[in-house]
Motif scaffolding. Structure first.
Motif, PDB file in Angstrom:
ATOM      1  N   LYS A   1       0.838  -1.197   0.000  1.00 20.42           N
ATOM      2  CA  LYS A   1       0.000   0.000   0.000  1.00 20.42           C
ATOM      3  C   LYS A   1       0.876   1.251   0.000  1.00 20.42           C
ATOM      4  O   LYS A   1       0.605   2.213  -0.727  1.00 20.42           O
ATOM      5  N   ALA A   2       1.941   1.251   0.810  1.00 20.56           N
ATOM      6  CA  ALA A   2       2.864   2.391   0.839  1.00 20.56           C
ATOM      7  C   ALA A   2       3.503   2.595  -0.535  1.00 20.56           C
ATOM      8  O   ALA A   2       3.634   3.732  -1.004  1.00 20.56           O
ATOM      9  N   MET A   3       3.897   1.515  -1.189  1.00 19.47           N
ATOM     10  CA  MET A   3       4.500   1.611  -2.518  1.00 19.47           C
ATOM     11  C   MET A   3       3.501   2.165  -3.539  1.00 19.47           C
ATOM     12  O   MET A   3       3.853   3.004  -4.368  1.00 19.47           O
ATOM     13  N   GLU A   4       2.256   1.682  -3.468  1.00 18.61           N
ATOM     14  CA  GLU A   4       1.201   2.205  -4.353  1.00 18.61           C
ATOM     15  C   GLU A   4       1.036   3.710  -4.160  1.00 18.61           C
ATOM     16  O   GLU A   4       0.924   4.462  -5.127  1.00 18.61           O
ATOM     17  N   MET A   5       0.986   4.126  -2.895  1.00 23.96           N
ATOM     18  CA  MET A   5       0.816   5.559  -2.597  1.00 23.96           C
ATOM     19  C   MET A   5       2.002   6.355  -3.136  1.00 23.96           C
ATOM     20  O   MET A   5       1.825   7.445  -3.680  1.00 23.96           O
ATOM     21  N   ALA A   6       3.207   5.823  -2.978  1.00 25.09           N
ATOM     22  CA  ALA A   6       4.398   6.517  -3.477  1.00 25.09           C
ATOM     23  C   ALA A   6       4.300   6.722  -4.990  1.00 25.09           C
ATOM     24  O   ALA A   6       4.600   7.810  -5.501  1.00 25.09           O
ATOM     25  N   LEU A   7       3.886   5.698  -5.709  1.00 24.60           N
ATOM     26  CA  LEU A   7       3.759   5.812  -7.161  1.00 24.60           C
ATOM     27  C   LEU A   7       2.642   6.786  -7.538  1.00 24.60           C
ATOM     28  O   LEU A   7       2.815   7.609  -8.431  1.00 24.60           O
ATOM     29  N   GLU A   8       1.492   6.699  -6.832  1.00 21.08           N
ATOM     30  CA  GLU A   8       0.385   7.632  -7.091  1.00 21.08           C
ATOM     31  C   GLU A   8       0.815   9.081  -6.896  1.00 21.08           C
ATOM     32  O   GLU A   8       0.366   9.969  -7.602  1.00 21.08           O
ATOM     33  N   LEU A   9       1.674   9.299  -5.896  1.00 20.50           N
ATOM     34  CA  LEU A   9       2.120  10.656  -5.561  1.00 20.50           C
ATOM     35  C   LEU A   9       3.395  11.055  -6.315  1.00 20.50           C
ATOM     36  O   LEU A   9       3.997  12.081  -6.018  1.00 20.50           O
ATOM     37  N   ASN A  10       3.812  10.227  -7.277  1.00 18.88           N
ATOM     38  CA  ASN A  10       5.000  10.490  -8.101  1.00 18.88           C
ATOM     39  C   ASN A  10       6.283  10.646  -7.289  1.00 18.88           C
ATOM     40  O   ASN A  10       7.110  11.506  -7.580  1.00 18.88           O
ATOM     41  N   LYS A  11       6.439   9.806  -6.284  1.00 13.84           N
ATOM     42  CA  LYS A  11       7.671   9.811  -5.486  1.00 13.84           C
ATOM     43  C   LYS A  11       8.683   8.875  -6.146  1.00 13.84           C
ATOM     44  O   LYS A  11       8.318   7.879  -6.770  1.00 13.84           O
ATOM     45  N   SER A  12       9.965   9.199  -6.010  1.00 14.93           N
ATOM     46  CA  SER A  12      10.998   8.368  -6.637  1.00 14.93           C
ATOM     47  C   SER A  12      11.661   7.419  -5.638  1.00 14.93           C
ATOM     48  O   SER A  12      12.374   6.512  -6.038  1.00 14.93           O
ATOM     49  N   LYS A  13      11.414   7.632  -4.339  1.00 14.23           N
ATOM     50  CA  LYS A  13      11.971   6.681  -3.369  1.00 14.23           C
ATOM     51  C   LYS A  13      11.090   6.593  -2.136  1.00 14.23           C
ATOM     52  O   LYS A  13      10.355   7.520  -1.800  1.00 14.23           O
ATOM     53  N   VAL A  14      11.174   5.441  -1.488  1.00  9.74           N
ATOM     54  CA  VAL A  14      10.484   5.166  -0.227  1.00  9.74           C
ATOM     55  C   VAL A  14      11.566   4.850   0.793  1.00  9.74           C
ATOM     56  O   VAL A  14      12.533   4.147   0.489  1.00  9.74           O
ATOM     57  N   TRP A  15      11.412   5.418   1.991  1.00 12.23           N
ATOM     58  CA  TRP A  15      12.412   5.162   3.033  1.00 12.23           C
ATOM     59  C   TRP A  15      11.710   4.908   4.363  1.00 12.23           C
ATOM     60  O   TRP A  15      10.541   5.228   4.544  1.00 12.23           O
ATOM     61  N   LEU A  16      12.455   4.319   5.276  1.00 14.96           N
ATOM     62  CA  LEU A  16      11.938   4.029   6.604  1.00 14.96           C
ATOM     63  C   LEU A  16      13.101   3.883   7.573  1.00 14.96           C
ATOM     64  O   LEU A  16      14.250   3.697   7.164  1.00 14.96           O
ATOM     65  N   GLY A  17      12.779   3.982   8.846  1.00 16.36           N
ATOM     66  CA  GLY A  17      13.751   3.720   9.897  1.00 16.36           C
ATOM     67  C   GLY A  17      13.374   2.438  10.596  1.00 16.36           C
ATOM     68  O   GLY A  17      12.197   2.199  10.885  1.00 16.36           O
ATOM     69  N   VAL A  18      14.366   1.581  10.846  1.00 13.60           N
ATOM     70  CA  VAL A  18      14.108   0.310  11.530  1.00 13.60           C
ATOM     71  C   VAL A  18      15.188   0.112  12.589  1.00 13.60           C
ATOM     72  O   VAL A  18      16.366   0.344  12.331  1.00 13.60           O
ATOM     73  N   TRP A  19      14.757  -0.273  13.783  1.00  9.98           N
ATOM     74  CA  TRP A  19      15.683  -0.447  14.898  1.00  9.98           C
ATOM     75  C   TRP A  19      16.786  -1.419  14.514  1.00  9.98           C
ATOM     76  O   TRP A  19      16.517  -2.495  13.986  1.00  9.98           O
ATOM     77  N   GLU A  20      18.025  -1.027  14.779  1.00 12.40           N
ATOM     78  CA  GLU A  20      19.177  -1.834  14.371  1.00 12.40           C
ATOM     79  C   GLU A  20      19.163  -3.247  14.958  1.00 12.40           C
ATOM     80  O   GLU A  20      19.807  -4.142  14.424  1.00 12.40           O
ATOM     81  N   GLU A  21      18.409  -3.459  16.031  1.00  9.67           N
ATOM     82  CA  GLU A  21      18.352  -4.793  16.651  1.00  9.67           C
ATOM     83  C   GLU A  21      17.131  -5.598  16.215  1.00  9.67           C
ATOM     84  O   GLU A  21      16.927  -6.712  16.689  1.00  9.67           O
ATOM     85  N   ASN A  22      16.316  -5.058  15.317  1.00  8.11           N
ATOM     86  CA  ASN A  22      15.124  -5.754  14.841  1.00  8.11           C
ATOM     87  C   ASN A  22      15.485  -6.539  13.573  1.00  8.11           C
ATOM     88  O   ASN A  22      15.156  -6.151  12.455  1.00  8.11           O
ATOM     89  N   ASP A  23      16.182  -7.656  13.787  1.00  7.82           N
ATOM     90  CA  ASP A  23      16.712  -8.446  12.673  1.00  7.82           C
ATOM     91  C   ASP A  23      15.630  -8.929  11.710  1.00  7.82           C
ATOM     92  O   ASP A  23      15.836  -8.952  10.495  1.00  7.82           O
ATOM     93  N   ASN A  24      14.468  -9.337  12.235  1.00  5.56           N
ATOM     94  CA  ASN A  24      13.393  -9.829  11.363  1.00  5.56           C
ATOM     95  C   ASN A  24      12.906  -8.737  10.424  1.00  5.56           C
ATOM     96  O   ASN A  24      12.701  -8.986   9.237  1.00  5.56           O
ATOM     97  N   ALA A  25      12.712  -7.532  10.953  1.00  5.79           N
ATOM     98  CA  ALA A  25      12.239  -6.429  10.107  1.00  5.79           C
ATOM     99  C   ALA A  25      13.304  -6.050   9.079  1.00  5.79           C
ATOM    100  O   ALA A  25      12.980  -5.821   7.909  1.00  5.79           O
ATOM    101  N   ILE A  26      14.558  -5.997   9.503  1.00 11.44           N
ATOM    102  CA  ILE A  26      15.640  -5.653   8.566  1.00 11.44           C
ATOM    103  C   ILE A  26      15.672  -6.659   7.411  1.00 11.44           C
ATOM    104  O   ILE A  26      15.736  -6.280   6.242  1.00 11.44           O
ATOM    105  N   ALA A  27      15.584  -7.943   7.744  1.00  8.97           N
ATOM    106  CA  ALA A  27      15.600  -8.989   6.709  1.00  8.97           C
ATOM    107  C   ALA A  27      14.389  -8.847   5.779  1.00  8.97           C
ATOM    108  O   ALA A  27      14.515  -8.997   4.558  1.00  8.97           O
ATOM    109  N   PHE A  28      13.219  -8.543   6.351  1.00 13.49           N
ATOM    110  CA  PHE A  28      11.999  -8.349   5.547  1.00 13.49           C
ATOM    111  C   PHE A  28      12.196  -7.216   4.551  1.00 13.49           C
ATOM    112  O   PHE A  28      11.919  -7.367   3.353  1.00 13.49           O
ATOM    113  N   TYR A  29      12.702  -6.076   5.023  1.00 10.24           N
ATOM    114  CA  TYR A  29      12.868  -4.926   4.130  1.00 10.24           C
ATOM    115  C   TYR A  29      13.954  -5.183   3.083  1.00 10.24           C
ATOM    116  O   TYR A  29      13.805  -4.781   1.928  1.00 10.24           O
TER     117      TYR A  29
END
Length: 170
Positions: free
Chosen positions: A112-140
Motif C-alpha cells: 500500500k505504501a508503494m502504491e501511494m508513493a507511485l500515485e504521488l509520483n515519489k521516486s523513493k520510499v524510506w523508513l527507519g528500523v531499529w538496528e536490533e530488529n533483525d526480522n524487520a531488517i531482513a523483511f525490508y
C-alpha cells in the motif's frame, strides 16, 4: 484482508492498536519506564489527532476479518521525520499485532505504501528500523530496501539507533 484509510473518527482505535503493537514489538528489549514514556509521548490522543489532521500524513488500518490487525503510517513533504525531500515517501510506522503475523499483512501494508508513493509520483520510499530488529531488517532487504544511513530514536531517555533503509522506485 482489507486496508482502510483512517480518519479522525478512528483516533481511539488507532491509539489502541498503536500502543498494543508497539508494546508487543519492543517490551522485551526495553524497560517499562522507557516504554511507557514513549507510549505517552507518541500515542496520546492529542498527538495522534494532530498527525491524523496533517494532510502530508496518512494512516491505514489492515483488517483481518472484522478485526483491526495492524496499521501503516506514511509521510510526505515536511511531515517526514527526516529531511528527505519532496521526491520521498516515508513509511514511519508499519505494525501488525502478533496474533495476526505470518498472514502476509505486513507485506500488504508495505505494498500500500508503494502504491501511494507511485500515485504521488515519489521516486523513493524510506523508513527507519531499529538496528536490533533483525526480522524487520531482513523483511525490508528482501523487498529491495538498502541501508542508506542511521538516526537516533529515543525510547524514553534511552537513545537507540534506527537504520535508515531506502528503496528507489525508478
Amino acid at each position: 484482508m482489507t486496508i482502510k484509510k483512517c480518519t479522525l473518527d478512528d483516533v481511539v482505535e488507532l491509539q489502541a492498536v498503536s500502543k498494543d503493537t508497539f508494546t508487543e514489538t519492543f517490551q522485551e528489549q526495553n524497560s517499562p519506564e522507557h516504554l511507557n514514556a514513549y507510549l505517552e509521548r507518541a500515542y496520546n490522543l492529542a498527538q495522534l489527532e494532530r498527525e491524523l489532521a496533517n494532510p502530508s500524513s496518512h494512516f491505514y488500518f489492515v483488517l483481518y476479518g472484522q478485526q483491526i490487525a495492524g496499521y501503516l503510517k506514511i509521510n510526505t513533504g515536511n511531515a517526514q521525520s527526516e529531511e528527505m525531500g519532496d521526491e520521498s515517501l516515508e513509511v514511519e510506522r508499519i505494525y501488525v499485532k502478533k496474533a495476526f503475523q505470518k498472514h502476509g499483512l505486513g507485506k500488504q501494508l508495505l505494498n500500500k505504501a508503494m502504491e501511494m508513493a507511485l500515485e504521488l509520483n515519489k521516486s523513493k520510499v524510506w523508513l527507519g528500523v531499529w538496528e536490533e530488529n533483525d526480522n524487520a531488517i531482513a523483511f525490508y532487504q528482501k523487498k529491495g530496501f538498502v541501508q542508506t544511513g542511521a538516526h537516533s530514536f529515543f525510547m524514553g531517555d534511552d537513545e537507540q539507533i534506527d537504520l535508515i533503509m531506502t528503496k528507489s522506485l525508478h
